[in-house]
Design a protein around this motif. Structure first.
Motif, PDB file in Angstrom:
ATOM      1  N   ILE A  84       0.868  -1.178   0.000  1.00 50.02           N
ATOM      2  CA  ILE A  84       0.000   0.000   0.000  1.00 50.02           C
ATOM      3  C   ILE A  84       0.902   1.224   0.000  1.00 50.02           C
ATOM      4  O   ILE A  84       1.792   1.345   0.843  1.00 50.02           O
ATOM      5  CB  ILE A  84      -0.912   0.029   1.238  1.00 50.02           C
ATOM      6  CG1 ILE A  84      -1.776  -1.226   1.296  1.00 50.02           C
ATOM      7  CG2 ILE A  84      -1.781   1.282   1.241  1.00 50.02           C
ATOM      8  CD1 ILE A  84      -2.487  -1.413   2.620  1.00 50.02           C
ATOM      9  N   THR A  85       0.683   2.146  -0.937  1.00 52.96           N
ATOM     10  CA  THR A  85       1.478   3.366  -1.002  1.00 52.96           C
ATOM     11  C   THR A  85       0.609   4.548  -0.589  1.00 52.96           C
ATOM     12  O   THR A  85      -0.449   4.776  -1.167  1.00 52.96           O
ATOM     13  CB  THR A  85       2.027   3.597  -2.425  1.00 52.96           C
ATOM     14  OG1 THR A  85       2.778   2.455  -2.816  1.00 52.96           O
ATOM     15  CG2 THR A  85       2.906   4.829  -2.473  1.00 52.96           C
ATOM     16  N   LEU A  86       1.052   5.271   0.388  1.00 54.08           N
ATOM     17  CA  LEU A  86       0.375   6.463   0.881  1.00 54.08           C
ATOM     18  C   LEU A  86       1.173   7.662   0.393  1.00 54.08           C
ATOM     19  O   LEU A  86       2.337   7.821   0.760  1.00 54.08           O
ATOM     20  CB  LEU A  86       0.317   6.425   2.409  1.00 54.08           C
ATOM     21  CG  LEU A  86      -0.380   7.577   3.100  1.00 54.08           C
ATOM     22  CD1 LEU A  86      -1.874   7.493   2.843  1.00 54.08           C
ATOM     23  CD2 LEU A  86      -0.095   7.523   4.581  1.00 54.08           C
ATOM     24  N   THR A  87       0.586   8.482  -0.469  1.00 60.20           N
ATOM     25  CA  THR A  87       1.280   9.621  -1.060  1.00 60.20           C
ATOM     26  C   THR A  87       0.586  10.915  -0.651  1.00 60.20           C
ATOM     27  O   THR A  87      -0.632  11.019  -0.717  1.00 60.20           O
ATOM     28  CB  THR A  87       1.279   9.503  -2.603  1.00 60.20           C
ATOM     29  OG1 THR A  87       1.861   8.258  -2.972  1.00 60.20           O
ATOM     30  CG2 THR A  87       2.053  10.632  -3.239  1.00 60.20           C
ATOM     31  N   PHE A  88       1.384  11.892  -0.239  1.00 58.58           N
ATOM     32  CA  PHE A  88       0.822  13.208   0.076  1.00 58.58           C
ATOM     33  C   PHE A  88       1.862  14.276  -0.218  1.00 58.58           C
ATOM     34  O   PHE A  88       3.050  14.010  -0.309  1.00 58.58           O
ATOM     35  CB  PHE A  88       0.340  13.287   1.532  1.00 58.58           C
ATOM     36  CG  PHE A  88       1.409  13.096   2.566  1.00 58.58           C
ATOM     37  CD1 PHE A  88       2.088  14.188   3.087  1.00 58.58           C
ATOM     38  CD2 PHE A  88       1.726  11.837   3.025  1.00 58.58           C
ATOM     39  CE1 PHE A  88       3.074  14.016   4.051  1.00 58.58           C
ATOM     40  CE2 PHE A  88       2.705  11.654   3.985  1.00 58.58           C
ATOM     41  CZ  PHE A  88       3.379  12.745   4.498  1.00 58.58           C
ATOM     42  N   THR A  89       1.378  15.500  -0.394  1.00 60.66           N
ATOM     43  CA  THR A  89       2.232  16.650  -0.678  1.00 60.66           C
ATOM     44  C   THR A  89       2.062  17.663   0.445  1.00 60.66           C
ATOM     45  O   THR A  89       0.928  17.986   0.820  1.00 60.66           O
ATOM     46  CB  THR A  89       1.844  17.291  -2.028  1.00 60.66           C
ATOM     47  OG1 THR A  89       1.879  16.287  -3.031  1.00 60.66           O
ATOM     48  CG2 THR A  89       2.784  18.406  -2.411  1.00 60.66           C
ATOM     49  N   ASP A  90       3.159  18.190   0.957  1.00 54.14           N
ATOM     50  CA  ASP A  90       3.059  19.183   2.026  1.00 54.14           C
ATOM     51  C   ASP A  90       2.888  20.577   1.429  1.00 54.14           C
ATOM     52  O   ASP A  90       2.836  20.753   0.213  1.00 54.14           O
ATOM     53  CB  ASP A  90       4.262  19.100   2.974  1.00 54.14           C
ATOM     54  CG  ASP A  90       5.576  19.537   2.333  1.00 54.14           C
ATOM     55  OD1 ASP A  90       5.572  19.913   1.150  1.00 54.14           O
ATOM     56  OD2 ASP A  90       6.607  19.496   3.029  1.00 54.14           O
ATOM     57  N   ALA A  91       2.786  21.578   2.298  1.00 53.70           N
ATOM     58  CA  ALA A  91       2.541  22.955   1.862  1.00 53.70           C
ATOM     59  C   ALA A  91       3.677  23.500   0.997  1.00 53.70           C
ATOM     60  O   ALA A  91       3.467  24.391   0.170  1.00 53.70           O
ATOM     61  CB  ALA A  91       2.314  23.859   3.067  1.00 53.70           C
ATOM     62  N   ALA A  92       4.881  22.985   1.156  1.00 55.30           N
ATOM     63  CA  ALA A  92       6.021  23.446   0.364  1.00 55.30           C
ATOM     64  C   ALA A  92       6.070  22.787  -1.014  1.00 55.30           C
ATOM     65  O   ALA A  92       6.923  23.117  -1.832  1.00 55.30           O
ATOM     66  CB  ALA A  92       7.322  23.166   1.116  1.00 55.30           C
ATOM     67  N   GLY A  93       5.168  21.834  -1.255  1.00 55.88           N
ATOM     68  CA  GLY A  93       5.131  21.169  -2.552  1.00 55.88           C
ATOM     69  C   GLY A  93       5.974  19.909  -2.640  1.00 55.88           C
ATOM     70  O   GLY A  93       6.098  19.317  -3.709  1.00 55.88           O
ATOM     71  N   ASP A  94       6.551  19.499  -1.517  1.00 57.36           N
ATOM     72  CA  ASP A  94       7.352  18.272  -1.506  1.00 57.36           C
ATOM     73  C   ASP A  94       6.426  17.061  -1.381  1.00 57.36           C
ATOM     74  O   ASP A  94       5.502  17.049  -0.569  1.00 57.36           O
ATOM     75  CB  ASP A  94       8.344  18.284  -0.348  1.00 57.36           C
ATOM     76  CG  ASP A  94       9.372  19.396  -0.511  1.00 57.36           C
ATOM     77  OD1 ASP A  94       9.809  19.625  -1.651  1.00 57.36           O
ATOM     78  OD2 ASP A  94       9.711  20.044   0.505  1.00 57.36           O
ATOM     79  N   THR A  95       6.685  16.029  -2.177  1.00 62.53           N
ATOM     80  CA  THR A  95       5.867  14.827  -2.176  1.00 62.53           C
ATOM     81  C   THR A  95       6.519  13.741  -1.337  1.00 62.53           C
ATOM     82  O   THR A  95       7.721  13.510  -1.433  1.00 62.53           O
ATOM     83  CB  THR A  95       5.657  14.315  -3.619  1.00 62.53           C
ATOM     84  OG1 THR A  95       5.023  15.351  -4.375  1.00 62.53           O
ATOM     85  CG2 THR A  95       4.787  13.084  -3.642  1.00 62.53           C
ATOM     86  N   PHE A  96       5.707  13.093  -0.527  1.00 64.65           N
ATOM     87  CA  PHE A  96       6.158  12.009   0.332  1.00 64.65           C
ATOM     88  C   PHE A  96       5.432  10.727  -0.065  1.00 64.65           C
ATOM     89  O   PHE A  96       4.229  10.748  -0.328  1.00 64.65           O
ATOM     90  CB  PHE A  96       5.869  12.313   1.807  1.00 64.65           C
ATOM     91  CG  PHE A  96       6.610  13.511   2.318  1.00 64.65           C
ATOM     92  CD1 PHE A  96       7.820  13.349   2.969  1.00 64.65           C
ATOM     93  CD2 PHE A  96       6.102  14.793   2.149  1.00 64.65           C
ATOM     94  CE1 PHE A  96       8.511  14.446   3.452  1.00 64.65           C
ATOM     95  CE2 PHE A  96       6.785  15.895   2.626  1.00 64.65           C
ATOM     96  CZ  PHE A  96       7.996  15.724   3.270  1.00 64.65           C
ATOM     97  N   ASN A  97       6.151   9.614  -0.109  1.00 62.08           N
ATOM     98  CA  ASN A  97       5.568   8.307  -0.396  1.00 62.08           C
ATOM     99  C   ASN A  97       5.923   7.368   0.741  1.00 62.08           C
ATOM    100  O   ASN A  97       7.095   7.076   0.957  1.00 62.08           O
ATOM    101  CB  ASN A  97       6.120   7.730  -1.711  1.00 62.08           C
ATOM    102  CG  ASN A  97       5.658   8.521  -2.905  1.00 62.08           C
ATOM    103  OD1 ASN A  97       4.474   8.757  -3.066  1.00 62.08           O
ATOM    104  ND2 ASN A  97       6.589   8.936  -3.733  1.00 62.08           N
ATOM    105  N   PHE A  98       4.912   6.912   1.462  1.00 62.19           N
ATOM    106  CA  PHE A  98       5.116   5.916   2.503  1.00 62.19           C
ATOM    107  C   PHE A  98       4.559   4.607   1.984  1.00 62.19           C
ATOM    108  O   PHE A  98       3.438   4.560   1.470  1.00 62.19           O
ATOM    109  CB  PHE A  98       4.381   6.296   3.787  1.00 62.19           C
ATOM    110  CG  PHE A  98       4.894   7.542   4.463  1.00 62.19           C
ATOM    111  CD1 PHE A  98       6.143   8.066   4.180  1.00 62.19           C
ATOM    112  CD2 PHE A  98       4.118   8.192   5.392  1.00 62.19           C
ATOM    113  CE1 PHE A  98       6.612   9.210   4.816  1.00 62.19           C
ATOM    114  CE2 PHE A  98       4.574   9.334   6.039  1.00 62.19           C
ATOM    115  CZ  PHE A  98       5.826   9.839   5.745  1.00 62.19           C
TER     116      PHE A  98
END
Length: 128
Positions: A84-98
């Motif tokens: 399962i991949t959880l992807t989100f983008t923070d306010a600075a526009g950086d993308t994180f994939n857990f």
């Protein structure tokens, strides 16, 4: 067998433009396999592609001609190497994939990172 005339069950489908060995650079990715679940009969017939919760009657689906049947499942599909991949983008526009390999780990991740609860509508279950 035509896509619009399938009986209830689960089917593995793919786009007709599927290319064995991968896609060429610059073209849209059509090399994906999808899960089609057929439920009901007559006017209650519904086609669910992948995780579509509502489905649609085959006469209302314009995309059926783009797909072909790979195979039919005789029972539940055997699942190996679940991820399962959880992807989100923070306010600075950086993308994180857990990436997690179980729902237990996903729940623990949501419970440990408070800031993820609201955007993913995560609600902690009340224990009895």
């Amino acid at each position: 067998m035509k896509m619009a005339a399938l009986g209830p069950g689960m089917y593995k489908i793919r786009r007709k433009e599927y290319q064995s060995g991968g896609n060429k650079a610059g073209r849209k990715n059509v090399n994906t396999i999808h899960l089609l679940t057929v439920r009901g009969v007559g006017d209650g017939l519904r086609y669910h592609i992948d995780h579509d919760p509502f489905g649609a009657h085959p006469r209302d689906m314009n995309l059926l001609d783009d797909y072909e049947i790979v195979s039919r499942y005789d029972g539940p599909p055997q699942i190996d190497h679940c991820l399962i991949t959880l992807t989100f983008t923070d306010a600075a526009g950086d993308t994180f994939n857990f990436q997690v390999k179980s729902l237990w780990t996903l729940r623990a991740l949501m419970e440990s990172m408070e800031f993820l609860k609201k955007p993913f509508d995560f609600v902690v279950r009340k224990r009895k």
